[in-house]
Design a protein around this motif. Structure first.
Motif, short mmCIF file in Angstrom:
data_model
loop_
_atom_site.label_atom_id
_atom_site.label_comp_id
_atom_site.label_asym_id
_atom_site.label_seq_id
_atom_site.Cartn_x
_atom_site.Cartn_y
_atom_site.Cartn_z
N UNK A 1 -30.91 13.61 -3.33
CA UNK A 1 -31.27 12.25 -2.93
C UNK A 1 -30.16 11.55 -2.17
N UNK A 2 -28.99 12.15 -2.09
CA UNK A 2 -27.87 11.51 -1.38
C UNK A 2 -26.89 12.57 -0.90
N UNK A 3 -26.03 12.17 0.01
CA UNK A 3 -24.93 13.04 0.46
C UNK A 3 -23.63 12.32 0.18
N UNK A 4 -22.66 13.07 -0.36
CA UNK A 4 -21.37 12.47 -0.69
C UNK A 4 -20.31 12.96 0.29
N UNK A 5 -19.44 12.04 0.69
CA UNK A 5 -18.30 12.35 1.56
C UNK A 5 -17.04 11.88 0.86
N UNK A 6 -16.04 12.75 0.80
CA UNK A 6 -14.75 12.34 0.24
C UNK A 6 -13.67 12.75 1.25
N UNK A 7 -13.18 11.81 2.05
CA UNK A 7 -12.20 12.15 3.08
C UNK A 7 -10.97 12.86 2.51
N UNK A 8 -10.59 12.55 1.26
CA UNK A 8 -9.43 13.19 0.66
C UNK A 8 -9.62 14.71 0.53
N UNK A 9 -10.86 15.15 0.37
CA UNK A 9 -11.14 16.58 0.22
C UNK A 9 -11.27 17.28 1.57
N UNK A 10 -11.11 16.52 2.64
CA UNK A 10 -11.23 17.11 3.96
C UNK A 10 -12.23 16.32 4.79
N UNK A 11 -11.97 16.24 6.08
CA UNK A 11 -12.80 15.39 6.92
C UNK A 11 -14.23 15.93 7.01
N UNK A 12 -14.39 17.24 6.89
CA UNK A 12 -15.73 17.82 7.02
C UNK A 12 -16.39 18.01 5.66
N UNK A 13 -15.72 17.59 4.60
CA UNK A 13 -16.26 17.80 3.25
C UNK A 13 -17.47 16.89 3.03
N UNK A 14 -18.62 17.47 2.83
CA UNK A 14 -19.78 16.68 2.43
C UNK A 14 -20.70 17.56 1.60
N UNK A 15 -21.22 16.97 0.51
CA UNK A 15 -22.04 17.75 -0.42
C UNK A 15 -23.28 16.95 -0.80
N UNK A 16 -24.38 17.66 -1.02
CA UNK A 16 -25.58 16.96 -1.48
C UNK A 16 -25.44 16.57 -2.95
N UNK A 17 -26.05 15.46 -3.33
CA UNK A 17 -26.09 15.04 -4.73
C UNK A 17 -27.52 15.22 -5.22
N UNK A 18 -27.68 16.00 -6.30
CA UNK A 18 -28.99 16.29 -6.84
C UNK A 18 -29.17 15.59 -8.17
N UNK A 19 -30.42 15.40 -8.54
CA UNK A 19 -30.69 14.73 -9.81
C UNK A 19 -30.57 15.73 -10.96
N UNK A 20 -29.78 15.37 -11.98
CA UNK A 20 -29.64 16.21 -13.17
C UNK A 20 -28.39 17.07 -13.12
N UNK A 21 -27.96 17.52 -14.31
CA UNK A 21 -26.73 18.31 -14.38
C UNK A 21 -27.00 19.69 -14.98
N UNK A 22 -28.22 20.20 -14.80
CA UNK A 22 -28.54 21.54 -15.30
C UNK A 22 -27.73 22.59 -14.53
N UNK A 23 -27.51 23.74 -15.17
CA UNK A 23 -26.71 24.79 -14.54
C UNK A 23 -27.26 25.18 -13.18
N UNK A 24 -28.57 25.31 -13.09
CA UNK A 24 -29.17 25.71 -11.82
C UNK A 24 -29.02 24.65 -10.74
N UNK A 25 -29.04 23.39 -11.16
CA UNK A 25 -28.89 22.29 -10.20
C UNK A 25 -27.48 22.27 -9.64
N UNK A 26 -26.48 22.50 -10.50
CA UNK A 26 -25.09 22.42 -10.07
C UNK A 26 -24.71 23.58 -9.15
N UNK A 27 -25.58 24.59 -9.06
CA UNK A 27 -25.32 25.67 -8.11
C UNK A 27 -25.69 25.26 -6.70
N UNK A 28 -26.48 24.19 -6.58
CA UNK A 28 -26.99 23.78 -5.26
C UNK A 28 -26.34 22.51 -4.75
N UNK A 29 -25.44 21.94 -5.53
CA UNK A 29 -24.79 20.71 -5.11
C UNK A 29 -24.17 20.00 -6.29
N UNK A 30 -23.82 18.73 -6.08
CA UNK A 30 -23.29 17.94 -7.17
C UNK A 30 -24.46 17.43 -8.00
#
Lengths: 232, 53
Positions: free
Chosen positions: A82-111
């Motif tokens: 549902x969202x994309x996260x950017x953290x400039x400290x982790x690198x200018x090109x660092x961006x990761x999807x944020x998914x709903x829930x913290x199940x093991x399978x979900x965390x394999x596909x994003x935050x």
């Protein structure tokens, strides 16, 4: 059975086990990353497709406003981005999807967004967990976060800029107070719009957790362009 | 073990070598696709949340 056969079989077994271990290490260190990068790219593509569709609907004629509102108010669906996260400290090109829930399978596909915590940008605590090692190492540089660092998120309509307020805090795995609406030990006293990031500590272990807190600093509509924190 | 497999593969040495290669690749595929994904969550790198989910 001759001794020769026993010795030979035993050495063959040893070689097999050794090969298995090496292959497993390759899988954990390298292959999970390849897979996670692919999965995360796919999630971001999905999000961008959805956002493009919705903005087309919004710009079109007639029922334009409906999808725009629906986009912001629709409940997050478990396992969906549902969202994309950017953290400039982790690198200018660092961006990761944020998914709903913290199940093991979900965390394999994003935050993963802790399902019981606040929605993005809302009052309360928007808490997100991510892998520090393996599965693409999204939070590898977590300890580098410093006060003032930006954590920028977008849900397709709005840019949210959060600012880190203190250096990462080390705690125990059962310490759920750190994702409370007013996170315990964070130094925040009043209710507000907070963000919490969690990952494992030490890097390759699971005896502790590393926590970072941030406070919503600014928002702007996506039409206004990228927020200052993402401009070079 | 490996000698036994080699003796039971059909054909001449070249065919045997080719079959062995195919067998080895099949084993690696099964490991990466099914066995390792099952075993990997048993390692500690997956524990990144504070509520033990």
């Amino acid at each position: 059975m001759p001794v020769r056969v026993i010795v030979r079989t035993f050495s063959e077994l040893c070689i097999t086990v050794g090969t298995l271990i090496v292959l497993f290490v390759v899988y954990v260190l390298f292959w999970t990353g390849v897979r996670a990068d692919r999965a995360m790219d796919r999630q971001i593509d999905r999000l961008q497709d959805r956002w493009a569709e919705q903005s087309l609907g919004a710009d079109g004629k007639g029922d334009g406003d409906a999808p725009l509102l629906a986009r912001n108010d629709a409940p997050y669906k478990d396992g969906d981005p549902f969202a994309v996260m950017y953290v400039p400290r982790f690198g200018f090109t660092w961006n990761k999807p944020v998914l709903q829930g913290t199940a093991t399978g979900t965390l394999k596909k994003g935050l993963g967004h802790y399902a019981r915590t606040a929605r993005l940008g809302q009052k309360g605590n928007f808490a997100v967990a991510g892998h520090r090692r393996t599965h693409g190492d999204p939070f590898k540089d977590f300890p580098e976060l410093r006060p003032g660092d930006a954590v920028v998120l977008t849900d397709g309509t709005t840019w949210f800029t959060y600012r880190i307020d203190r250096e990462p805090y080390r705690t125990l795995p059962g310490d759920t107070g750190v994702i409370d609406p007013v996170p315990r030990k964070s130094g925040y006293r009043e209710p507000g719009r907070y963000l919490t990031l969690t990952t494992c500590e030490p890097e390759w272990g699971h005896s502790h957790r590393l926590i970072a807190w941030a406070r919503l600093d600014a928002t702007q509509p996506v039409e206004a362009g990228k927020p200052g924190a993402l401009r070079r | 073990m490996y000698g036994w497999i080699w003796r039971h593969l059909p054909g001449n040495a070249w065919v045997k070598a080719l079959l062995s290669l195919v067998l080895a690749l099949a084993v690696v595929y099964v490991l990466f696709q099914y066995v390792f994904p099952w075993a990997e969550p048993l390692l500690p790198f997956n524990d990144v949340t504070v509520d033990g989910q």
